[in-house]
Design an enzyme around this catalytic site. Structure first.
Site, mmCIF file in Angstrom:
data_model
loop_
_atom_site.group_PDB
_atom_site.id
_atom_site.type_symbol
_atom_site.label_atom_id
_atom_site.label_comp_id
_atom_site.label_asym_id
_atom_site.label_seq_id
_atom_site.Cartn_x
_atom_site.Cartn_y
_atom_site.Cartn_z
ATOM 1 N N GLU A 57 0.828 -1.218 0.000
ATOM 2 C CA GLU A 57 0.000 0.000 0.000
ATOM 3 C C GLU A 57 0.852 1.254 0.000
ATOM 4 O O GLU A 57 1.824 1.352 0.760
ATOM 5 C CB GLU A 57 -0.918 -0.025 1.232
ATOM 6 C CG GLU A 57 -2.273 0.549 0.967
ATOM 7 C CD GLU A 57 -3.012 -0.200 -0.147
ATOM 8 O OE1 GLU A 57 -2.887 0.183 -1.321
ATOM 9 O OE2 GLU A 57 -3.709 -1.183 0.167
ATOM 10 N N HIS A 58 0.486 2.166 -0.860
ATOM 11 C CA HIS A 58 1.199 3.447 -0.982
ATOM 12 C C HIS A 58 2.680 3.256 -1.292
ATOM 13 O O HIS A 58 3.525 3.965 -0.736
ATOM 14 C CB HIS A 58 1.029 4.297 0.294
ATOM 15 C CG HIS A 58 -0.312 4.953 0.373
ATOM 16 N ND1 HIS A 58 -0.632 6.072 -0.361
ATOM 17 C CD2 HIS A 58 -1.422 4.625 1.077
ATOM 18 C CE1 HIS A 58 -1.886 6.426 -0.079
ATOM 19 N NE2 HIS A 58 -2.391 5.554 0.766
ATOM 20 N N ASP A 60 3.360 2.103 -4.760
ATOM 21 C CA ASP A 60 3.470 2.043 -6.234
ATOM 22 C C ASP A 60 4.086 3.318 -6.797
ATOM 23 O O ASP A 60 4.909 3.264 -7.715
ATOM 24 C CB ASP A 60 2.117 1.713 -6.903
ATOM 25 C CG ASP A 60 0.994 2.699 -6.607
ATOM 26 O OD1 ASP A 60 1.130 3.516 -5.654
ATOM 27 O OD2 ASP A 60 -0.024 2.662 -7.329
ATOM 28 N N GLY A 168 -12.175 3.016 -2.272
ATOM 29 C CA GLY A 168 -10.898 2.292 -2.177
ATOM 30 C C GLY A 168 -10.784 1.116 -3.122
ATOM 31 O O GLY A 168 -9.833 0.343 -3.060
ATOM 32 N N SER A 170 -10.991 1.564 -6.416
ATOM 33 C CA SER A 170 -10.459 2.110 -7.648
ATOM 34 C C SER A 170 -11.458 2.267 -8.794
ATOM 35 O O SER A 170 -11.217 1.836 -9.918
ATOM 36 C CB SER A 170 -9.297 1.231 -8.100
ATOM 37 O OG SER A 170 -8.416 2.029 -8.779
ATOM 38 N N SER A 171 -12.551 2.929 -8.485
ATOM 39 C CA SER A 171 -13.515 3.230 -9.535
ATOM 40 C C SER A 171 -12.878 4.122 -10.585
ATOM 41 O O SER A 171 -13.156 4.001 -11.779
ATOM 42 C CB SER A 171 -14.724 3.938 -8.939
ATOM 43 O OG SER A 171 -14.321 5.120 -8.282
ATOM 44 N N ASP A 216 -3.416 0.597 -9.848
ATOM 45 C CA ASP A 216 -4.827 0.352 -10.139
ATOM 46 C C ASP A 216 -5.070 0.084 -11.613
ATOM 47 O O ASP A 216 -5.815 -0.822 -11.988
ATOM 48 C CB ASP A 216 -5.671 1.553 -9.719
ATOM 49 C CG ASP A 216 -5.466 1.894 -8.256
ATOM 50 O OD1 ASP A 216 -4.840 1.082 -7.560
ATOM 51 O OD2 ASP A 216 -5.932 2.956 -7.838
ATOM 52 N N LYS A 264 -10.411 11.641 -3.008
ATOM 53 C CA LYS A 264 -9.072 12.205 -3.236
ATOM 54 C C LYS A 264 -9.140 13.568 -3.897
ATOM 55 O O LYS A 264 -8.269 14.397 -3.730
ATOM 56 C CB LYS A 264 -8.261 11.277 -4.137
ATOM 57 C CG LYS A 264 -7.644 10.154 -3.374
ATOM 58 C CD LYS A 264 -6.401 9.703 -4.093
ATOM 59 C CE LYS A 264 -6.457 8.243 -4.442
ATOM 60 N NZ LYS A 264 -7.466 7.848 -5.358
HETATM 61 P P1 NG1 Z 1 -7.355 4.216 -4.722
HETATM 62 O O1 NG1 Z 1 -7.571 5.452 -3.959
HETATM 63 O O2 NG1 Z 1 -7.827 3.026 -4.004
HETATM 64 O O3 NG1 Z 1 -7.888 4.322 -6.113
HETATM 65 C C1 NG1 Z 1 -4.739 4.916 -4.756
HETATM 66 C C2 NG1 Z 1 -3.871 5.059 -6.000
HETATM 67 C C3 NG1 Z 1 -2.918 3.881 -6.206
HETATM 68 C C4 NG1 Z 1 -2.160 3.568 -4.935
HETATM 69 C C5 NG1 Z 1 -3.129 3.449 -3.754
HETATM 70 C C6 NG1 Z 1 -2.423 3.251 -2.443
HETATM 71 C C7 NG1 Z 1 -5.056 6.236 -7.798
HETATM 72 C C8 NG1 Z 1 -5.717 6.080 -9.100
HETATM 73 N N1 NG1 Z 1 -4.677 5.132 -7.201
HETATM 74 O O4 NG1 Z 1 -5.743 3.985 -4.918
HETATM 75 O O5 NG1 Z 1 -2.040 4.156 -7.278
HETATM 76 O O6 NG1 Z 1 -1.155 4.523 -4.689
HETATM 77 O O7 NG1 Z 1 -3.950 4.598 -3.624
HETATM 78 O O8 NG1 Z 1 -1.652 2.091 -2.448
HETATM 79 O O9 NG1 Z 1 -4.858 7.341 -7.336
HETATM 80 MG MG MG Z 2 -8.999 5.978 -7.443
#
Ligand code: NG1
Ligand code: MG
Length: 525
Positions: A57-58, A60, A168, A170-171, A216, A264
């Site tokens: 997590e966090h 990539d 969370g 990743s839509s 994602d 976000k």
């Molecule tokens: P989420 O918020 O679940 O889409 C985000 C980032 C990933 C990764 C994770 C944390 C986007 C599209 N995705 O995922 O690349 O950094 O947080 O591991 O922002």
């Molecule tokens: Mg996202």
């Protein structure tokens, strides 16, 4: 796993057996609604799924490897292509008509897009920005191939997305990847290279205002049914399927929503984008202190331009300048060394802009220009040590998790049907360590997710943690099959019953997900 995005002829090519019925109904509705909206049938449907991250997590965006898997929930774009308009008023533009099956939430839009640019206003929260970012990325690729005079086709689109937004799973990546794929297909590309699609989706999504990594989009595009996906980013993007061993008791992944929406777009400056900046500053700081003067990292060192300075490049520079033996060390040994160096170099709780700029030998203005101008952040102090320690520790846990999964003794016991609880529990312990690190060092959990993890572990989960960016959203739990009912019940009694949930939310609160397949193009006959 390179190659082109598969062309599906039947829903059986896309979904797992258990999901087929519900999906078939949903697809018929989508196709029927397309006809009533536009007066004709769509030509194709592009599809990209959401994902759950198992571990990593966090990290990539710091280019360390991660282990996600695709889920059944996805973004579908039904599309038809209209002939290019040639009236003089529209001669230098094409038309995008886009509607959503959830009309009330996502209103219908129509754009005349000039041939030379796709405008995206990242300061407004607008659902079609995700489509536009995929459009922009895909057009760049098409122009590289066909030349700058390439004229994109007008499109009619109806979208149906089942990945909850801000949850969370990743839509956003599902929507952007499906959009880019739709634009490629609408413009005659039926063999879309998976790596090219993933890379363009990663870069495109930043147009929406999030400085994201590449996990994602990789999971959405590359996943294969029945397996998780090991994704590595350096020296270049690579993805390979990872199969879970036969175990006894059998393992399942349970996904539980917190119903805390972490958007976000709204919180980027104090959460996600700030973490990306903190990692980048930590790498630059370590480089400045540990490497000889003048050993400046190249700007935008990371492939895909994720961050200005990457930890990996810092380490490579460190190895080249200080200790030639370092370069030959294994990745785990490198990470251990980075943990020790971080602990001895970054000793403060937080660093101000002034303190960091002084060490980098630049002005505060230059620091802001280099690190925080593209994606603004709000912070008085940057917690460089804590963020760096999370990243290196988490990168190590991914390696340990993979080693365990591929441990011959584990595989042998599992295939003989002997009890593998000891190994299962070790996998779970790594997930629990991730959660601790996310909570304490990276500060990306929240009380609700912490509570869900505690409840699930007490009811028999081997390991429980947040998944995705955090600050709300979803959690993932490694649960023996015979404890799924108990974990579900405990979550219901001790967490969900205290919330005011709709029937749909209750239904979606906890799902046991099997690894699903990645992006596909479905041609409507
Ligand atoms: P989420 O918020 O679940 O889409 C985000 C980032 C990933 C990764 C994770 C944390 C986007 C599209 N995705 O995922 O690349 O950094 O947080 O591991 O922002
Ligand atoms: Mg996202």
């Amino acid at each position: 796993m390179a190659g082109s995005v598969p062309i599906a002829r039947s829903l059986k090519d896309i979904y797992t057996e258990d999901a087929l019925n519900a999906q078939a109904q949903r697809w018929s509705k989508l196709l029927a609604k397309f006809e009533t909206t536009y007066g004709h049938a769509p030509e194709f449907v592009s599809r990209s799924p959401g994902r759950v991250n198992i571990i990593g997590e966090h990290i990539d965006y710091s280019l360390y490897s991660v282990l996600p898997m695709a889920i059944t929930a996805d973004a579908l774009l039904a599309v038809s292509v209209s002939p290019v308009k040639t009236t003089s008023a529209q001669a230098d533009s094409y038309k995008i008509q886009i509607a959503n099956v959830q009309e009330a939430k996502f209103p219908t839009r129509e754009f005349d897009v000039p041939y030379d640019a796709v405008d995206i206003d990242a300061t407004v929260h607008e659902w079609t920005n995700y489509f536009k970012s995929g459009l922009r990325g895909a057009l760049e690729l098409l122009r590289k191939k066909h030349g700058h005079d390439f004229r994109p086709k007008s499109m009619q689109i109806l979208m149906d997305g089942t990945v909850p937004a801000g949850g969370g799973l990743s839509s956003s990546a599902a929507f952007v990847s499906a959009s880019a794929l739709a634009v490629m297909a609408a413009n005659g590309e039926r063999e879309v290279d998976k790596t090219a699609l993933t890379e363009l989706a990663i870069v495109s999504e930043r147009a929406v205002g999030v400085n994201s990594g590449g996990m994602d989009q990789s999971a959405s595009v590359f996943s294969e049914r029945g397996s998780a996906l090991f994704v590595s980013f350096t020296p270049s993007l690579k993805a390979r399927p990872v199969y879970f061993p036969e175990t006894s008791p059998e393992l399942t992944f349970l996904i539980a929503q917190s119903f805390v929406t972490a958007d976000k777009f709204v919180t980027g400056p104090i959460h996600y984008n700030l973490r990306v900046v903190e990692c980048s500053l930590a790498a630059a700081y370590l480089n400045a202190v540990l490497n000889p003067p003048g050993a400046r990292l190249p700007a935008d060192a990371a492939p895909l331009g994720v961050s200005l300075y990457g930890f990996h490049e810092t380490y490579v520079a460190l190895a080249e300048h200080n200790n030639p033996n370092s370069a030959r060390r294994s990745i785990p040994a490198q990470l251990e060394e980075l943990i020790a160096l971080t602990t001895s170099t970054l000793t403060k709780e937080g660093y101000t802009r002034e303190e960091i700029a002084a060490v980098l030998e630049i002005t505060v203005g230059e620091l802001d220009q280099q690190f925080t101008s593209r994606f603004p952040v709000r912070a008085e102090r940057f917690k460089l040590r804590q963020r760096a320690l999370h990243v290196f520790g988490e990168a190590l846990r991914v390696i340990k998790f993979m080693e365990l999964l591929e441990d011959p003794a584990y595989l042998a016991q599992g295939s003989r049907g002997s009890d593998t609880s000891i190994y299962n529990a070790q996998l779970g312990a790594l997930l629990n360590e991730t959660q601790d690190s996310c909570r304490q060092a990276y500060e990306c959990s929240c009380e609700e997710i912490d509570a869900i993890c505690t409840i699930a572990r007490a009811a028999g989960s081997y390991g429980s943690r947040l998944t995705g960016a955090g600050w709300g959203g979803c959690s993932v739990h490694l649960v023996p099959a015979d404890k799924v009912a108990a974990v579900r019940k405990a979550l219901q009694d001790e967490y969900y019953s205290k919330l005011d949930l709709t029937e749909d939310q209750k239904e979606a609160a906890v799902v046991v997900s099997r690894p699903g397949s990645g992006s596909a193009l479905y041609l409507v006959e």
